[in-house]
Design an enzyme around this catalytic site. Structure first.
Site, PDB file in Angstrom:
ATOM      1  N   SER A 561       2.514   6.556  -5.243  1.00 19.11           N
ATOM      2  CA  SER A 561       1.992   7.953  -5.446  1.00 19.11           C
ATOM      3  C   SER A 561       1.353   8.150  -6.636  1.00 19.11           C
ATOM      4  O   SER A 561       0.518   7.151  -7.275  1.00 19.11           O
ATOM      5  CB  SER A 561       3.066   9.019  -5.148  1.00 19.11           C
ATOM      6  OG  SER A 561       2.573  10.266  -4.913  1.00 19.11           O
ATOM      7  N   HIS A 682       4.280   9.998   3.583  1.00 15.59           N
ATOM      8  CA  HIS A 682       4.447   9.805   2.267  1.00 15.59           C
ATOM      9  C   HIS A 682       5.757   9.721   1.936  1.00 15.59           C
ATOM     10  O   HIS A 682       6.400   9.190   0.756  1.00 15.59           O
ATOM     11  CB  HIS A 682       3.733  10.975   1.362  1.00 15.59           C
ATOM     12  CG  HIS A 682       3.553  10.594  -0.074  1.00 15.59           C
ATOM     13  ND1 HIS A 682       2.467   9.908  -0.339  1.00 15.59           N
ATOM     14  CD2 HIS A 682       4.204  11.050  -0.919  1.00 15.59           C
ATOM     15  CE1 HIS A 682       2.540   9.887  -1.886  1.00 15.59           C
ATOM     16  NE2 HIS A 682       3.570  10.611  -2.195  1.00 15.59           N
TER      17      HIS A 682
END
Length: 710
Positions: A561, A682
């Protein structure tokens, strides 16, 4: 190092370089792989399929995969356990046993009887469904919980009757990242819901939310909209809370991920509509604050107002303006105030009789201090199990007097799986209540926190784990995050321990941009100061090399990320400093990041490409735009997830194509690979999917740094 030799592809899948040059805020910017932004185009599909075949062939041929699967499986087999949440004598908690794919939510009755409330694997044997959040009502009779599937984080809200296990109403969609607060009695709750795309007013963003008052059992068409001055101007994320007596409603909001808060308050009548909210704090005030009404009836504010390391203030909720705030516990010079809890005195009939527990982190290491609520005076500390991190902190609610005087501490450190300890106000002892469910034989290691100096002279710290008794250079794995004020603390990691068990060194850096040293530390690594984060990371690498723990050709880096942006910047700024890179779910095109998914909510952290000055900041480090032809780049493995609704996989596709075109390194020696998988996103995923990813990542890094796996 591993050279796969015969049969190894010497060329990468073809990727057309288009002559796309765009004028953005006065800058001419080339974007040759713009076409890879469209995941559904025939060209992108063909290219992605070819990358799948290349990555799978290379990864499956790596040595030591069997040992890694066993080691990671054993270390992950520790499972997990959460601190309890108490409701009227009932104990709610989660636990993941060895072999389970997801944690299970349990309810323990006052007589000690335990039963399963929610097991997502039983609901969905494919293990694609995740429990995103859950909140029992104040009486412990109903449960609101949110589920999503395939990693997309598009949560659906359900309400269950705990006596029968049956739903009390139809599910409510569009509850991604939704907050929820129950009113006393359980007939109503307040929550936040995303506006339907076809209902978004012109000029507003599709991910805007509204705060609503909902009556259990009724349809959402009868929800009442909560209103207040400026409540729906710019804000994207909301939190709601209620005082235990249901009198005071507090709404908290932020503009994207901006670290500036807005707060409103309203006094509710037992019946009737919700009155308009009164502003307490505006995001234009430029400070952070969390507010709640505590057991003594005062408004408590955990804030950075005049205190970058946070302090605790109080006010009368009837007069909540900032001019009425007064300090209760001031900031500490060397620690960050993270959270506050109220422990009621045992055997007292008054739940407002007790002590405040302040959770602090001193250079990322957790500690707990006791203070008097009346004047904030310190009265002692809570003994901790060691130098580690908190995974949770809870106390008994008002309606569980048998548990007054107790504090539950979720705790972990670099070698200890998450466990639950209990502290007793009477006697002051901290005891282990629940260890991690599985038995783990952690490898013998040496763990320490070190300090080094970054490029501008700033002292930065990192945690280093190495094999016990080891000496001399060996393969090292360096990681960090450095963004959004988030902390990376000393916690149990199967990835770290498997790497060290194989003979490597693992290092976790407390980079600027994070919150390990408070809000000033965060701001020192954001916007125009983002390069400091990368400088800190480079300095950490140089420190490991200077200390003869590794060499640059045996040094790997990993990040995901915002941490993917970190390692992407590191490999393009100093390609010779790192031998191998895992770049997961990364941000890499910093010129167009605002156009993808929820990227526009991050422009307070990074800057916007719409502003010429801020675009200059972004271009100075944007990894995709820093790729240079005829450069020997390290081995790189990009990992992306098809259902990622935060960071678009287009970032990694474009960067992968750019590096494959530019790198002069032999693909058989230092390959550039793209690993992708579907039905995951995610965040949370099943244990088996996590293990498969970790095996690929560590096998890749080991092969290219010379770490010999058993």
């Amino acid at each position: 190092m591993v050279h796969l030799g015969t049969g190894t592809p010497s060329r990468y899948p073809a990727a057309a370089r288009d002559e796309v040059v765009e004028l953005v805020a006065g800058h001419e910017i080339a974007d040759p792989y713009r076409w890879l932004e469209d995941p559904d185009s025939p060209g992108t599909k063909a290219w992605s399929h070819a990358q799948d075949e290349l990555a799978r062939a290379r990864l499956e041929a790596l040595p030591g995969r069997g040992w890694l699967a066993g080691a990671l499986g054993s270390l992950t087999g520790a499972g997990s356990v959460s601190v309890p949440l108490w409701r009227a004598g009932r104990r709610f908690h989660t636990r993941r046993e060895p072999g389970q794919e997801h944690a299970v939510l349990y309810l323990t009755e006052p007589d000690g009887t335990e039963r399963v409330l929610l097991d997502t694997t039983a609901l969905d044997p494919s293990c694609l469904t995740t429990l995103d959040t859950w909140v029992p009502d104040l009486e412990g009779r109903q449960l609101a919980y949110q589920l999503s599937r395939g990693g997309d984080e598009h949560s659906v809200l359900h309400v269950m009757d705990l006596a029968t296990g049956r739903p009390l109403q139809p599910p409510i969609d569009r509850c991604r990242h939704s907050c929820l607060a129950w009113r006393p009695g359980g007939a109503e709750f307040f929550y936040a819901r995303m506006v339907a795309e076809d209902e978004v007013p012109p000029g507003e963003q599709a991910f805007h939310r509204r705060v609503l008052r909902h009556r259990v059992g009724q349809g959402t068409e009868s929800d009442e909209l909560v209103e207040g001055p400026g409540l729906y101007t710019e804000h994207n994320y909301y939190g709601v809370s209620l005082s235990r007596d249901g009198r005071w409603l507090l709404v908290h909001a932020t503009v994207g991920t901006a670290r500036r808060d807005s707060i409103w308050i309203a006094e509710l009548a037992p019946h009737g509509p919700t009155p308009a909210l009164t502003p307490v704090l505006a995001h234009t005030d430029g400070i952070r604050a969390h507010a709640w009404v505590e057991r003594d009836g005062r408004l408590y504010l955990h804030t950075t107002d005049g205190a970058p390391r946070w302090r605790l203030m109080v006010a009368d909720p009837a007069h909540p303006g900032r001019e009425h705030w007064r300090e209760l516990v001031g900031a500490d010079q060397d620690s960050v105030l993270d959270a506050v809890r109220w422990v009621a005195s045992p055997n007292s009939k008054d739940p407002a009789d007790g002590l405040l527990v302040l959770a602090r982190s001193r250079h990322a290491v957790a500690e707990l201090a006791l203070h008097r609520p009346a004047d904030g005076a310190p009265v002692g500390v809570v003994p901790m199990p060691g130098a580690g991190s908190l995974t949770g902190l809870s106390v008994a609610d008002r309606d569980t007097p048998a548990r007054y005087g107790q504090l539950w501490i979720g705790w972990t450190d670099l070698v200890t799986p998450p466990s639950v300890h209990r502290w007793e106000l009477v006697g002051g002892a901290t005891v282990l209540e629940h260890a991690a469910p599985g038995t783990v034989a952690a490898p013998p290691v040496r763990a320490e926190q070190r300090e080094f100096v970054s490029a501008d002279g700033t002292a930065v710290r990192m945690f280093v784990i190495s094999p016990a008794g080891s000496s001399g250079p060996r393969p090292a794995l360096l990681t960090g995050y450095g963004g959004f004020g988030l902390n990376r603390t000393p916690a149990y990691s199967a990835t770290a321990l498997a790497w060290v068990a194989a003979g490597g060194v693992y290092a976790l850096v407390s980079l600027r941009g994070g919150g390990e040293e408070g809000e000033a530390w965060h701001q020192a690594g954001m916007r125009e100061h983002k390069q400091r984060v990368f400088d800190d990371f480079h300095a950490a690498a140089d420190s490991l090399v200077a200390g003869r723990e590794t060499t640059h050709d045996r040094l790997a880096i990993i990040g995901g990320s915002n941490g993917g942006l970190l390692v992407g910047a590191a490999l393009t700024q100093r390609p010779a400093a790192y031998r191998a890179v895992v770049c997961s779910a990364p941000l890499l095109d910093m010129v167009r990041y605002e156009r993808f998914s929820i990227g526009r909510t991050w422009n307070d952290e990074y800057g916007t490409a719409d502003d010429p000055t801020e675009l200059g900041w972004l271009l100075s480090y944007s990894p995709y735009h820093r790729v240079r032809a005829d450069t020997g780049y390290p081995a790189v493995l990009f990992t992306v997830f098809g259902s990622d609704s935060r960071v678009d996989p287009a970032h990694a596709r474009k960067m992968c194509a750019a590096l494959q075109h530019a790198s002069t390194a032999d693909p058989a020696d230092r390959p550039i690979l793209l690993r992708r998988e579907t039905d995951v996103g995610h965040s949370t995923r099943s244990v088996s999917r996590s293990l498969a990813l970790q095996v690929d990542q560590l096998a890749f890094l080991a092969a290219h740094t010379g770490l010999e796996l058993p």
